[in-house]
Design a protein around this motif. Structure first.
Motif, PDB file in Angstrom:
ATOM      1  N   UNK A   1       0.709  -1.092  -0.009  1.00 58.02           N
ATOM      2  CA  UNK A   1      -0.113   0.092  -0.081  1.00 58.02           C
ATOM      3  C   UNK A   1       0.861   1.013   0.071  1.00 58.02           C
ATOM      4  N   UNK A   2       2.146   1.037   0.195  1.00 57.95           N
ATOM      5  CA  UNK A   2       3.093   2.176  -0.003  1.00 57.95           C
ATOM      6  C   UNK A   2       4.457   2.003  -0.821  1.00 57.95           C
ATOM      7  N   UNK A   3       5.000   2.873  -1.281  1.00 59.88           N
ATOM      8  CA  UNK A   3       6.209   2.772  -2.241  1.00 59.88           C
ATOM      9  C   UNK A   3       7.264   2.444  -1.284  1.00 59.88           C
ATOM     10  N   UNK A   4       7.932   1.190  -1.220  1.00 58.90           N
ATOM     11  CA  UNK A   4       8.916   0.619  -0.407  1.00 58.90           C
ATOM     12  C   UNK A   4      10.177   1.508  -0.656  1.00 58.90           C
ATOM     13  N   UNK A   5      10.463   1.810  -1.686  1.00 61.11           N
ATOM     14  CA  UNK A   5      11.773   2.621  -2.004  1.00 61.11           C
ATOM     15  C   UNK A   5      11.648   4.110  -1.292  1.00 61.11           C
TER      16      UNK A   5
END
Length: 710
Positions: A617-621
């Motif tokens: 649900x979110x940008x890991x990077x």
């Protein structure tokens, strides 16, 4: 994404309202500034033709743009008004020159025009780059630097058009601080083309003996009709590209030129002009509220703001105390016109850099007011310290080469630091890549007995500035026996070098989740003498076409890909068998996958199905960029991302189908971390980084050979 614009500041808003009883008055503050210095001939003509209500109209439009951006997070429609007015003023200027038999001197005109545009523009780009370096995450630097070059060279609109339809463009949650230069780029292109039309019209008028205005009526009428028709079609079929397409915007400029040509023929009663003026302003203010400008322009719906502004311009100076021109000619709005160009330039970078610094999608009321005040102050400084002094300096106008020096200096002021920054980023990336085998083992760190032998302070790869290069592609287009006659599907086909006697031919088919595995599969194919062919389209997983659950935009491509696979008859098709969800541990078979497997294996083609990687649900990077690689909030439990049993397990035992699951190499020990072996596992919220996927080659080889018996 915001898509607003502003016309370039002109101290003299010009008029050719022949037949209209219009009183041309310079505002008092302008007359005061003129005391004590000599007017040039051009300035004298400009002052004589000044129409304060157009200056006020411009100010009102830029204030709309700023308020809509800061407080409403919407597009106001002001861009279309600005495009029209810029052509309106340009047409008046050139028509007067031709009819007064003054030389057009196009080279000098272009140098003069860009000498006025570039100083404030260069200052804004340079200031924005400094702010980006200070507060914007480095993962966005490369794209912003690219946009800085595009903005400086007046091709930003084409860059944004390309990335707007690019499935593989990185999806940043915050807009670029330079994307508003798209409209200035279109204007810059038109400022080159329109004078050529005026000059050609004058030449044709002399050759065939027609009136000059008649030639212009025909030329701009044809542009208006042709461009509007193109715009309507493109907006219907590909709106995101059309929004930035110069060709789809030319009719708005043509509308301004036609209005300038029509104005001398209008005979309007005072009451009618009063009504027209207020109706036009009301239409302008309501446009962005009532219409989804960002999703429906620049098709025929864009006639709304153009007609609204046209009513105000045609109404002119009404001579009535009730006319809207009294408001537009007020000292405040006319004065604001002097900084309107700079205000447009700076407000968007101030807003977007602030949002990036605080990590919010929108500014609140208090912050919005501060942003607007700061933008106005910055606009005053840029105008007073940079734009106005260079515009007024007589020495720059004395010779064309001097104007060229100013233009060159403005370009160099941005190009030199931008190039140096890019070189430094490239050098840093090259150094990190050279040390990568030891410093960044990735999935190899999960092998039994592994011992890290790299530098303890080594950079984690890929670097933020390398994210745009993390997509895998084969080296060649499909040729020879792999060539596809169908141009539409041929564009999505690639291959490694044609092998004279390959051990096997493997066709990789599907979307970006199939594509990412080629970072491991491609070197394996090279080592084992496998011919690799890829048929890939973003967002289009490979299942049976016309199956319920598919993206309808993929259906035609899937049917063609299906036919190509059956015609090519490779030894195996490599696909992703499942689709994970970012909403929790949900996973399903790709729509129509079972049917695809049945038909392909019946045709003698083996199918290799890989389990999908987890999605988040979110940008890991970005999470690691904000919080560091050891931040616990960037790690997701495996059972929160994927179900314990994959749905592809129900296909186990199907003849000719081989299933691979490498989840344990993405989420070891029940956790899905953002970094393994000093490599980022994911480059966004759902794609493996190329760097990490490449280190899965050994695992893929072992499991693929074990499953297939090859």
């Amino acid at each position: 994404m915001s898509r607003s614009s502003i016309i370039t500041t002109e101290r003299a808003a010009e008029s050719s309202a022949r037949g209209l009883k219009v009183r041309h008055l310079a505002p008092r503050h302008a007359r005061r500034r003129s005391r004590g210095r000599q007017f040039t001939a051009a300035e004298a003509r400009s002052a004589a033709n000044f129409r304060p209500e157009i200056q006020g109209l411009r100010s009102l439009a830029v204030l709309m743009v700023v308020v809509y951006h800061v407080f409403l997070d919407r597009v106001s429609g002001g861009v279309d008004i600005f495009l029209m007015i810029s052509a309106f003023l340009l047409t008046l200027s050139f028509v007067r020159k031709v009819e007064a038999d003054r030389p057009l001197a196009l080279t000098r005109h272009w140098l003069h025009r860009f000498k006025r545009l570039l100083p404030a523009s260069a200052a804004t780009i340079l200031g924005t780059l400094v702010a980006v370096w200070a507060v914007v995450p480095s993962s966005r630097w490369t794209s912003i630097l690219e946009q800085a070059w595009a903005s400086l060279l007046y091709v930003q609109n084409w860059l944004l058009a390309a990335t707007s339809v690019d499935y593989y463009a990185r999806d940043d949650s915050l807009a670029s601080p330079l994307q508003h230069f798209w409209s200035l780029s279109i204007q810059g292109q038109v400022f080159i083309v329109w004078p050529v039309i005026f000059a050609a019209g004058a030449w044709i008028a002399r050759r065939i003996g027609w009136r000059y205005r008649t030639i212009l009526w025909l030329a701009f009428g044809a542009i208006f009709v042709g461009s509007l028709a193109f715009s309507v079609h493109q907006t219907t079929t590909n709106q995101t590209f059309a929004y930035f397409d110069t060709r789809a915007r030319l009719w708005e400029f043509a509308a301004g030129s036609l209005l300038a040509l029509a104005l001398p023929h209008l005979r309007l009663a005072r009451p009618l002009r009063v009504v027209m003026g207020w109706t036009g302003v009301a239409g302008m203010l309501a446009c962005g509220v009532l219409l989804p400008v960002g999703q429906s322009f620049p098709g025929y719906v864009a006639l709304w703001p153009l007609i609204s502004a046209g009513l105000v311009i045609a109404a002119g100076q009404s001579g009535s105390r009730l006319g809207v021109d009294r408001l537009l000619s007020s000292r405040a709005l006319v004065g604001m016109g002097g900084i309107s160009y700079a205000l447009y330039l700076v407000h968007w970078p101030v807003l977007t850099v602030y949002l990036s610094a605080v990590g919010r999608p929108a500014a609140g009321p208090a912050a919005g007011i501060v942003i607007i005040v700061a933008s106005i102050v910055a606009a005053h400084l840029i105008t007073g310290l940079i734009e106005a002094p260079l515009r007024r300096a007589a020495w720059t106008e004395a010779h064309a080469w001097r104007m060229g020096v100013v233009v060159t200096a403005c370009v160099a002021a941005v190009a030199a630091p931008a190039a140096a920054w890019q070189v430094n980023l490239d050098r840093r990336a090259a150094g990190a890549a050279a040390a990568a085998p030891a410093d960044n083992p990735g999935a190899l760190a999960l092998q039994p007995g592994f011992r890290f032998a790299g530098a303890p302070d080594a950079l984690t790869l890929p670097l933020p500035t390398e994210l745009d290069d993390q997509w895998v592609s084969l080296d060649h287009g499909c040729t020879g026996v792999f060539a596809i006659a169908d141009a539409e599907i041929s564009a999505t086909c690639s291959q490694n070098e044609t092998l004279p006697a390959p051990e096997r031919t493997i066709l990789v088919v599907g979307d970006s989740h199939a594509q990412q595995w080629m970072a491991a599969l491609s070197p394996l194919a090279k080592e084992r003498n496998w011919q690799l062919v890829a048929l890939l389209k973003g967002g289009c997983a490979f299942g049976a076409p016309t199956t319920e659950g598919f993206n309808p935009l993929c259906d035609d491509w899937l049917q063609r890909a299906w036919g190509y696979a059956l015609e090519l008859r490779p030894d195996a098709i490599f696909t992703v068998a499942t689709a994970a969800s970012a909403d929790g541990p949900n996973e399903e078979l790709v729509a129509g996958y079972e049917q695809m497997v049945a038909e392909m294996t019946a045709a003698g083609i083996d199918v290799i199905g890989v389990r999908d990687n987890p999605r988040f649900a979110f940008d890991m990077y970005a999470c690691v960029e904000r919080n560091g690689p050891d931040a616990s909030q960037c790690t997701v439990r495996r059972d929160q991302a994927l179900p314990a049993t994959s749905p592809m397990q129900r296909l186990v035992g199907a003849e000719g189908l081989y299933l691979l699951d490498l989840t344990d190499r993405l989420c070891p020990d029940g956790l899905c971390p953002p970094v393994i072996g000093n490599l980022y596992v994911f480059m966004d919220d759902n794609h493996l980084s190329r760097s990490y996927a490449a280190t899965l080659r050994q695992d893929l080889e072992e499991r693929l050979l074990a499953a297939t018996g090859w």
